[in-house]
Design an enzyme around this catalytic site. Structure first.
Site, PDB file in Angstrom:
ATOM      1  N   SER A 155     -26.478  47.872 -21.539  1.00  0.00           N
ATOM      2  CA  SER A 155     -26.643  46.674 -22.352  1.00  0.00           C
ATOM      3  C   SER A 155     -26.740  45.412 -21.502  1.00  0.00           C
ATOM      4  O   SER A 155     -26.248  45.354 -20.375  1.00  0.00           O
ATOM      5  CB  SER A 155     -25.453  46.539 -23.312  1.00  0.00           C
ATOM      6  OG  SER A 155     -24.238  46.467 -22.584  1.00  0.00           O
ATOM      7  N   GLN A 157     -25.198  42.199 -20.674  1.00  0.00           N
ATOM      8  CA  GLN A 157     -23.765  41.979 -20.810  1.00  0.00           C
ATOM      9  C   GLN A 157     -23.247  41.011 -19.769  1.00  0.00           C
ATOM     10  O   GLN A 157     -23.943  40.646 -18.820  1.00  0.00           O
ATOM     11  CB  GLN A 157     -23.022  43.305 -20.661  1.00  0.00           C
ATOM     12  CG  GLN A 157     -23.244  43.985 -19.310  1.00  0.00           C
ATOM     13  CD  GLN A 157     -22.562  45.338 -19.225  1.00  0.00           C
ATOM     14  OE1 GLN A 157     -21.570  45.485 -18.529  1.00  0.00           O
ATOM     15  NE2 GLN A 157     -23.110  46.330 -19.928  1.00  0.00           N
ATOM     16  N   HIS A 159     -18.977  39.889 -18.179  1.00  0.00           N
ATOM     17  CA  HIS A 159     -17.548  40.171 -18.260  1.00  0.00           C
ATOM     18  C   HIS A 159     -16.778  38.860 -18.262  1.00  0.00           C
ATOM     19  O   HIS A 159     -17.079  37.952 -17.481  1.00  0.00           O
ATOM     20  CB  HIS A 159     -17.109  41.037 -17.088  1.00  0.00           C
ATOM     21  CG  HIS A 159     -17.898  42.309 -16.979  1.00  0.00           C
ATOM     22  ND1 HIS A 159     -17.928  43.252 -17.972  1.00  0.00           N
ATOM     23  CD2 HIS A 159     -18.715  42.774 -15.998  1.00  0.00           C
ATOM     24  CE1 HIS A 159     -18.705  44.250 -17.614  1.00  0.00           C
ATOM     25  NE2 HIS A 159     -19.197  43.991 -16.419  1.00  0.00           N
ATOM     26  N   LYS A 182     -12.839  40.966 -15.323  1.00  0.00           N
ATOM     27  CA  LYS A 182     -13.479  42.163 -14.801  1.00  0.00           C
ATOM     28  C   LYS A 182     -14.589  41.808 -13.799  1.00  0.00           C
ATOM     29  O   LYS A 182     -15.753  42.134 -14.015  1.00  0.00           O
ATOM     30  CB  LYS A 182     -14.053  42.997 -15.935  1.00  0.00           C
ATOM     31  CG  LYS A 182     -14.491  44.402 -15.517  1.00  0.00           C
ATOM     32  CD  LYS A 182     -15.199  45.096 -16.665  1.00  0.00           C
ATOM     33  CE  LYS A 182     -15.738  46.445 -16.228  1.00  0.00           C
ATOM     34  NZ  LYS A 182     -16.581  47.078 -17.266  1.00  0.00           N
ATOM     35  N   GLU A 184     -16.753  42.702 -10.657  1.00  0.00           N
ATOM     36  CA  GLU A 184     -17.085  44.052 -10.226  1.00  0.00           C
ATOM     37  C   GLU A 184     -18.083  44.045  -9.076  1.00  0.00           C
ATOM     38  O   GLU A 184     -18.854  43.100  -8.905  1.00  0.00           O
ATOM     39  CB  GLU A 184     -17.632  44.887 -11.389  1.00  0.00           C
ATOM     40  CG  GLU A 184     -18.904  44.332 -11.996  1.00  0.00           C
ATOM     41  CD  GLU A 184     -19.325  45.096 -13.247  1.00  0.00           C
ATOM     42  OE1 GLU A 184     -18.458  45.713 -13.907  1.00  0.00           O
ATOM     43  OE2 GLU A 184     -20.523  45.059 -13.579  1.00  0.00           O
ATOM     44  N   HIS A 327     -25.985  40.480 -16.705  1.00  0.00           N
ATOM     45  CA  HIS A 327     -26.574  41.567 -15.940  1.00  0.00           C
ATOM     46  C   HIS A 327     -26.778  42.773 -16.849  1.00  0.00           C
ATOM     47  O   HIS A 327     -26.206  42.859 -17.940  1.00  0.00           O
ATOM     48  CB  HIS A 327     -25.692  41.961 -14.747  1.00  0.00           C
ATOM     49  CG  HIS A 327     -24.322  42.402 -15.101  1.00  0.00           C
ATOM     50  ND1 HIS A 327     -23.308  41.524 -15.426  1.00  0.00           N
ATOM     51  CD2 HIS A 327     -23.762  43.642 -15.204  1.00  0.00           C
ATOM     52  CE1 HIS A 327     -22.200  42.177 -15.688  1.00  0.00           C
ATOM     53  NE2 HIS A 327     -22.441  43.483 -15.579  1.00  0.00           N
ATOM     54  N   ARG A 346     -21.344  42.128 -24.960  1.00  0.00           N
ATOM     55  CA  ARG A 346     -22.722  42.612 -25.006  1.00  0.00           C
ATOM     56  C   ARG A 346     -23.575  41.775 -25.942  1.00  0.00           C
ATOM     57  O   ARG A 346     -23.072  41.164 -26.881  1.00  0.00           O
ATOM     58  CB  ARG A 346     -22.756  44.066 -25.470  1.00  0.00           C
ATOM     59  CG  ARG A 346     -21.946  45.028 -24.606  1.00  0.00           C
ATOM     60  CD  ARG A 346     -21.978  46.445 -25.176  1.00  0.00           C
ATOM     61  NE  ARG A 346     -21.170  47.356 -24.366  1.00  0.00           N
ATOM     62  CZ  ARG A 346     -19.891  47.586 -24.547  1.00  0.00           C
ATOM     63  NH1 ARG A 346     -19.244  46.953 -25.523  1.00  0.00           N
ATOM     64  NH2 ARG A 346     -19.241  48.423 -23.772  1.00  0.00           N
ATOM     65  N   LYS A 352     -24.031  49.507 -29.442  1.00  0.00           N
ATOM     66  CA  LYS A 352     -22.624  49.130 -29.555  1.00  0.00           C
ATOM     67  C   LYS A 352     -22.476  47.722 -30.120  1.00  0.00           C
ATOM     68  O   LYS A 352     -23.456  47.005 -30.342  1.00  0.00           O
ATOM     69  CB  LYS A 352     -21.941  49.226 -28.188  1.00  0.00           C
ATOM     70  CG  LYS A 352     -21.878  50.635 -27.612  1.00  0.00           C
ATOM     71  CD  LYS A 352     -21.162  50.645 -26.271  1.00  0.00           C
ATOM     72  CE  LYS A 352     -21.064  52.029 -25.671  1.00  0.00           C
ATOM     73  NZ  LYS A 352     -20.363  52.040 -24.369  1.00  0.00           N
TER      74      LYS A 352
END
Length: 521
Positions: A155, A157, A159, A182, A184, A327, A346, A352
Site C-alpha cells: 500500500s 503508506q 509510519h 516506526k 525503518e 512510500h 495507508r 485494508k
C-alpha cells in the site's frame, strides 16, 4: 531406529519429501554431540517405527547447550501471509520458515510475505521450548527484524512519529495497535523496486502537462500551486495541496480518468514499443502505472508514480524511511529492521483500512527520495558491513565469510538477533557452542555472549552471509541520511547523480577478527 522425513532441495528450490533412517538419540551423550553420536551400550534400542519430523532431532537444535545465560539461543520466527507476498517456494520467507521449523511444508498457493523476528505482540518469536523471546528477556527488544518477499505492490503508506502514534493508538486501537513510532531501514536481498518520497515539483509539473488524465484528478487550485511554486519555500505547500486534491478526488472521476489513461498508454506502447524520444524516467513512470493498474484494477493509486519517486535498489544497497514519509514497496526481497511497532497509515493500493485524512495531515512534504546506502566496513574487517540509521533503536550488520575462511564476530554489549541469509557453514565459540548455518536459521545472541567464529569449508561454492540486528551502537555516525533533513537527492532529472558513496578501504586490513566491540569504529 527412528525414521523422520528429510527435506531436499535442488537448485530451483523444488522440494520433495523422502524418508531416511536416523540413528537413535543417545540420552547419555552430551547435549552438543552430533546427531550421529554412537548410542550407549546400556541404552535400550527403540522399536522401529515411522515418526514425524520433530524439532528436538534437528541438528540446529541439538548442536549446542543453552544451560548458560550467555548461550546463543535458536528462535522460531513468526511467518505472515499477505496478499502481496510471493507464492510457494519462490518466496524466501517460505524457504526460511521451512528451514527454521515454523512450517512442515510449503503451500504452493500461499503468498508468504513476512518473517518477523522480535518481541512484537502481533508476531513474537519463540524458543524451541515454546517460551517467547519476550519472556526470556523479561521485556521487549527495541527493534523488530523482518524478511520481506514482495510479489506485488504494498500500500501507499507512511509510519507515524511517536506523538502521532500515541494519538492514533488512543483514538483507534483496533487499527493502530501500539503507541510507538516506526522508522525503518530496508536492505535489498534481490533487485528491489520501491516508490519513496515525493518527486521534485518540476517533475510533477511536467507529468501534469504530459498526462491530462492525471491532471483531471487534481483541482485547478492545486495545479496552479504546482506551476507557480518556483520559490522553494512554496513547494511544500504546493505538494500538500496536490496530494490532498488527488486523494480526495471523486472515485467516479478518478476511475474514469484511470481507464482513459490506461487506454492511451497501451495504445502508445503498441504503436511505439521501443520509444526512445521520451526521457527514460518518463517511460519508466508510464510502465509503472500500467503494472500497478494490473495489480489493483480501478484503484486510482496506480497513478502514484506520477508524484512518488520510483527507485530500483541493487542487492546490498539500503535506504532508510523516517516517520511521516510516503512510500510503497513494489517488488523484490529485502531484510527490514525497524522500531518495535506495526503502525501503518495507508491511503491506496490496498484492500485494508485506509486512513486518508491522517495520511494527508502527517506527511512532511519534502521532495527527493531516500539516500541509497552501501554500508561501511566496521570493526577493522571489510567482511563486516554495518548499516546505521539516525535512530537509536537499531542497526544492522551483514557478515560475509568466504569459502576456506573463518571470521570471528565482535563481542556485543547489547542483545542481538541474527539470521542466515545465504550459504552454509558452521560456528564455534569459547563455550564450545556449535551451530550449523543454513539459510533461514535464526538465533538470539544475549549481551556479552562469547563471540562466534564462522567457518566455511573451502569446497563450498559460495559465501556464508549472516544478517545481525541489534540496538544502535553508532547512532552518532550513521551511514544513511535522514530524509527529514535537507534534500540530498536531485531527482530523476539529475542523470549524473552519484549512485553510491564507496568507503575508503585502504586503511583496513583484509581479514582481522576483533573480539571485543568498541563504542566507535
Amino acid at each position: 531406529r527412528y525414521l523422520r522425513p528429510e527435506v531436499r532441495r535442488d537448485r530451483r528450490h523444488i522440494v520433495d519429501t523422502v524418508t531416511v533412517a536416523m540413528p537413535p538419540h543417545n540420552p547419555h551423550a552430551p547435549s552438543d554431540a552430533p546427531l550421529d553420536a554412537p548410542a550407549d551400550s546400556n541404552a535400550t534400542a527403540a522399536p522401529e517405527q515411522v515418526k514425524p519430523r520433530v524439532l528436538s532431532s534437528m541438528a540446529s537444535v541439538r548442536s549446542y547447550s543453552v544451560n548458560s545465560g550467555n548461550s546463543v539461543v535458536p528462535l522460531r520466527p513468526a511467518v505472515k501471509d499477505y496478499a502481496w507476498g510471493i507464492r510457494g517456494l519462490d518466496s524466501r520467507v517460505a524457504r526460511f520458515a521451512l528451514e527454521s521449523g515454523i512450517i512442515d511444508e510449503v503451500d504452493p498457493d500461499m503468498p508468504y510475505a513476512e518473517l518477523w523476528i522480535g518481541t512484537h505482540e502481533k508476531g513474537p518469536a519463540h524458543l524451541i521450548s515454546g517460551t517467547t523471546l519476550e519472556e526470556l528477556l523479561n521485556g521487549q527488544l527495541p527493534f523488530l527484524f523482518k524478511v520481506l518477499s514482495c510479489g506485488k505492490t504494498l500500500s501507499i503508506q507512511a509510519h507515524p512519529d511517536k506523538k502521532l502514534a500515541e494519538k492514533l493508538h488512543i483514538e483507534n486501537p483496533s487499527a493502530y495497535g501500539d503507541a510507538n513510532h516506526k522508522p525503518e531501514m530496508a536492505i535489498a536481498l534481490t533487485p528491489f523496486e520501491a516508490m519513496c518520497g515525493f518527486r521534485r515539483i518540476e517533475e510533477i509539473a511536467q507529468l501534469l502537462k504530459k498526462h491530462p488524465e492525471f491532471a483531471a484528478c487534481i483541482s485547478d487550485e492545486a495545479k496552479l500551486a504546482v506551476f507557480m511554486s518556483d520559490d522553494p519555500s512554496l513547494q511544500s505547500g504546493a505538494l500538500r495541496t496536490l496530494f490532498h486534491s488527488f486523494m480526495n478526488c471523486d472515485r467516479d472521476v478518478s476511475t474514469k480518468q484511470l481507464k482513459l489513461l490506461l487506454k492511451r498508454l497501451y495504445a502508445e506502447q503498441s504503436l511505439n514499443p521501443h520509444d526512445h524520444e521520451s526521457p527514460p524516467w518518463e517511460r519508466k513512470c508510464a510502465r509503472a502505472v500500467l503494472r500497478l493498474a494490473q495489480q489493483f484494477p480501478n484503484d486510482a493509486g496506480a497513478m502514484a508514480p506520477f508524484f512518488l519517486n520510483y527507485l530500483l535498489i541493487a542487492p546490498g544497497e539500503a535506504f532508510f524511511m523516517a516517520p511521516n514519509e510516503p512510500h510503497a514497496y513494489v517488488a523484490g526481497e529485502i531484510i527490514e529492521c525497524m522500531a518495535c511497532s506495526d503502525n501503518v497509515v495507508r491511503a491506496g493500493l490496498t484492500p485494508k483500512f485506509k486512513d486518508v485524512p491522517n495520511l494527508v495531515d502527517m506527511l512532511t512534504y519534502s521532495t527527493g527520495g531516500p539516500s541509497i546506502d552501501a554500508g561501511t566496513p566496521c570493526y577493522g574487517d571489510t567482511r563486516i558491513i554495518r548499516y546505521t540509521p539516525p535512530v537509536p533503536e537499531f542497526e544492522v550488520m551483514i557478515v560475509t565469510c568466504n569459502p576456506g575462511e573463518t571470521l570471528t564476530m565482535p563481542q556485543l554489549s547489547v542483545a542481538a538477533i541474527f539470521i542466515v541469509i545465504e550459504g552454509s557453514g558452521n560456528t564455534d565459540n569459547e563455550d564450545g557452542q556449535r551451530l550449523v548455518m543454513r539459510p533461514g536459521r535464526t538465533y538470539f545472541v544475549p549481551p556479552g555472549c562469547p563471540p562466534l567464529t564462522f567457518a566455511v569449508n573451502e569446497t563450498k561454492r559460495g559465501p556464508l552471509r549472516v544478517a545481525v540486528a541489534h540496538e544502535n551502537l553508532h547512532v552518532d555516525d550513521p551511514t544513511v541520511v535522514n530524509p527529514e533533513g535537507p534534500s540530498h537527492w536531485k531527482g530523476e532529472f539529475d542523470v549524473d547523480k552519484p549512485r553510491l558513496e564507496i568507503p575508503d578501504l585502504g586503511s583496513l586490513s583484509p581479514h582481522p577478527s576483533p573480539r571485543v566491540m568498541q563504542p566507535k569504529d
